[in-house]
Write an enzyme that holds these catalytic residues in place. Structure first.
Site, PDB file in Angstrom:
ATOM      1  N   SER A 102       0.806  -1.210   0.000  1.00 49.89           N
ATOM      2  CA  SER A 102       0.000   0.000   0.000  1.00 49.89           C
ATOM      3  C   SER A 102       0.849   1.274   0.000  1.00 49.89           C
ATOM      4  O   SER A 102       1.625   1.506  -0.920  1.00 49.89           O
ATOM      5  CB  SER A 102      -0.949  -0.031   1.205  1.00 49.89           C
ATOM      6  OG  SER A 102      -1.886   1.004   1.152  1.00 49.89           O
ATOM      7  N   ASP A 243      -2.416   6.246  -3.526  1.00 50.01           N
ATOM      8  CA  ASP A 243      -1.275   5.615  -2.861  1.00 50.01           C
ATOM      9  C   ASP A 243      -0.750   4.498  -3.770  1.00 50.01           C
ATOM     10  O   ASP A 243      -1.212   4.331  -4.899  1.00 50.01           O
ATOM     11  CB  ASP A 243      -1.650   5.115  -1.476  1.00 50.01           C
ATOM     12  CG  ASP A 243      -2.695   4.009  -1.509  1.00 50.01           C
ATOM     13  OD1 ASP A 243      -3.403   3.895  -2.514  1.00 50.01           O
ATOM     14  OD2 ASP A 243      -2.794   3.258  -0.515  1.00 50.01           O
ATOM     15  N   ASP A 245      -0.993   1.269  -4.071  1.00 46.37           N
ATOM     16  CA  ASP A 245      -1.849   0.246  -4.675  1.00 46.37           C
ATOM     17  C   ASP A 245      -3.206   0.801  -5.083  1.00 46.37           C
ATOM     18  O   ASP A 245      -4.096   0.048  -5.471  1.00 46.37           O
ATOM     19  CB  ASP A 245      -2.019  -0.956  -3.737  1.00 46.37           C
ATOM     20  CG  ASP A 245      -2.804  -0.625  -2.470  1.00 46.37           C
ATOM     21  OD1 ASP A 245      -2.814   0.555  -2.074  1.00 46.37           O
ATOM     22  OD2 ASP A 245      -3.389  -1.543  -1.890  1.00 46.37           O
ATOM     23  N   ASP A 247      -5.761   2.016  -3.580  1.00 50.05           N
ATOM     24  CA  ASP A 247      -7.011   1.748  -2.873  1.00 50.05           C
ATOM     25  C   ASP A 247      -7.444   2.949  -2.043  1.00 50.05           C
ATOM     26  O   ASP A 247      -8.511   2.928  -1.423  1.00 50.05           O
ATOM     27  CB  ASP A 247      -6.920   0.493  -2.005  1.00 50.05           C
ATOM     28  CG  ASP A 247      -5.981   0.626  -0.816  1.00 50.05           C
ATOM     29  OD1 ASP A 247      -5.192   1.595  -0.777  1.00 50.05           O
ATOM     30  OD2 ASP A 247      -6.007  -0.249   0.068  1.00 50.05           O
TER      31      ASP A 247
END
Length: 450
Positions: A102, A243, A245, A247
């Protein structure tokens, strides 16, 4: 959870706790558990990853483990975390695996598993996987035609996911100018194509040139300063930051001012309520959401329900009561009509849709959700036992009550033990930063004395 899975999967520094051997064992155990759960010898597992240099290494080991234990793998390549969840559901896979850490630095990585419904794997199934890995239990290795195979779905899976996202909003965003920061992460693989789908929307992309080690480095949702300056200097209507990833999503107004998750929830919640689509006129937030969001809710007839920190807790409450919007101040936003997990690009599109339809500048759109000054102080403690003892102390509970009384409804106090570290966290919000700081310092001093 146990020794491997934390609140957001397995995390660690690669080759210093999280390595190929562990990933291989997790792949074996996942195939074994899915086979039992689904009563099939050939479970199908979708796998996606972010742009870290170690993601290829972990991906190869996971695939080797899954195929060795008889699972077929749907290879998605570099895609956002929510894309893996969506493809898992869309293609009726038995599970989805994401290789990502992340917003963390590039040397970190992680393994997160979704179930076949696109939700994070249950504690029970994570526990079964963990037991197999840690106990060293033998997993039956397949031979002949029972060995799993890899299906390379990189291109069509990405295109299908982008089609899905684009279909959630009005295609007309004519005249808007936006600047998108991909954090040199997974959004680099999807954002240019996604935002290019809207005629009349002018979109410039930055930090979409990943090299394996520059993910989240001075860019993306955890480093907004450069984006703020560029939006202001370039006269953009909105800045968007993901960010690593993708999400989570944060935004920047035309004035170069950050728009956090609380303000995005406020704007989108009010719009959904006006459309009659906000179930129960409720938005699910966490205990860390600013008192400004609560005041906004009161002013607009929206109930703000709070859970413990973590998008997993937010999602559980949403599913339990059928609510459609929830999220965190940090930018994890869940639009349950369209996704089963936090999705940064979906969030960006929903915000852009509201922005365009309102005809207002972003700064005016979010102005009704004031952000009260917030001060956070972490106090180190010896261990979990000391955390429990201090948190149950009558003097601390009295001090919290007295501090809240002094704030007289114009602030908020939250004292909570960290779930992952030997810390007690003190958070105070108040009309001014000086009052918040003084109150937080006073409570921290008391905790240290205890």
């Amino acid at each position: 959870m146990g020794k491997l899975f934390g609140t957001d999967g397995i995390r660690g520094v690669v080759d210093a706790g999280l390595d190929a051997t562990l990933a291989f064992k997790v792949g074996l155990a996942t195939a074994e558990v899915l086979g039992r759960e689904k009563q099939t010898e050939k479970p199908v597992v979708a796998i996606g990853k972010d742009t870290r240099i170690s993601s290829d290494l972990l991906e190869g080991a996971l695939i080797a483990g899954l195929c060795s234990a008889g699972a077929d793998v749907l290879h998605l390549g570099v895609v956002p975390t929510p894309a893996v969840a969506w493809v898992t559901v869309d293609r009726k896979a038995d599970a989805g695996v994401v290789i990502s850490a992340s917003h963390n630095p590039f040397e970190h990585n992680g393994i997160k598993i979704f179930n076949g419904q696109g939700f994070k794997l249950s504690d029970e199934l994570e526990g079964q996987i963990e037991d197999i890995v840690l106990s060293g239990a033998n997993v039956r290795l397949m031979t002949g035609e029972k060995i799993g195979r890899v299906i390379y779905a990189d291109s069509w899976a990405k295109d299908d996911y982008i089609d899905h996202l684009a279909g959630t909003v009005d295609p007309d965003m004519d005249g808007l100018r936006i600047l998108v920061d991909c954090a040199n992460g997974a959004a680099s693989a999807t954002a240019p194509q996604l935002f290019g789908r809207f005629d009349g929307l002018h979109c410039d992309i930055i930090n979409a040139d990943p090299d394996g080690v520059n993910i989240n480095t001075n860019c993306g949702s955890t480093h907004l300063d450069a984006l703020c300056a560029m939006v202001r200097a370039g006269s953009y209507d909105l800045g968007i930051a993901f960010d690593g990833d993708a999400d989570r999503c944060l935004a920047v107004s035309e004035l170069g001012e950050p728009i956090d998750g609380d303000k995005i929830m406020a704007v989108c919640g009010r719009y959904l309520k006006e459309q009659g689509r906000l179930k129960g006129d409720t938005v699910v937030a966490t205990v860390m959401s600013n008192i400004g969001l609560h005041r906004f809710g009161q002013d607009n007839g929206i109930q703000i329900v709070c859970t413990d920190v973590g998008d997993r807790n937010v999602l559980e409450r949403m599913v339990q009561d059928g609510f459609v919007l929830g999220g965190e101040q940090s930018g994890h936003m869940i639009f349950l009509e369209h996704a089963t997990t936090g999705d940064g690009e979906l969030t960006a599109l929903q915000l852009l849709d509201v922005l365009w339809k309102s005809g207002k500048p972003a700064s005016a759109l979010v102005s009704g959700c004031r952000q009260y000054p917030q001060v956070l102080v972490n106090v180190s403690v010896a261990d979990n036992g000391e955390k429990k003892r201090i948190m149950s102390a009558g003097s601390l509970q009295t001090a919290v009550t007295d501090t809240e009384a002094r704030l007289a409804g114009n602030g908020r106090v939250l004292v909570r033990p960290s779930g992952t570290e030997a810390l007690i966290r003190v958070m105070v919000e108040a009309e001014t930063e000086s009052v918040a700081q003084a109150s937080a310092d006073e409570l921290a001093k008391l905790i240290k004395s205890l």
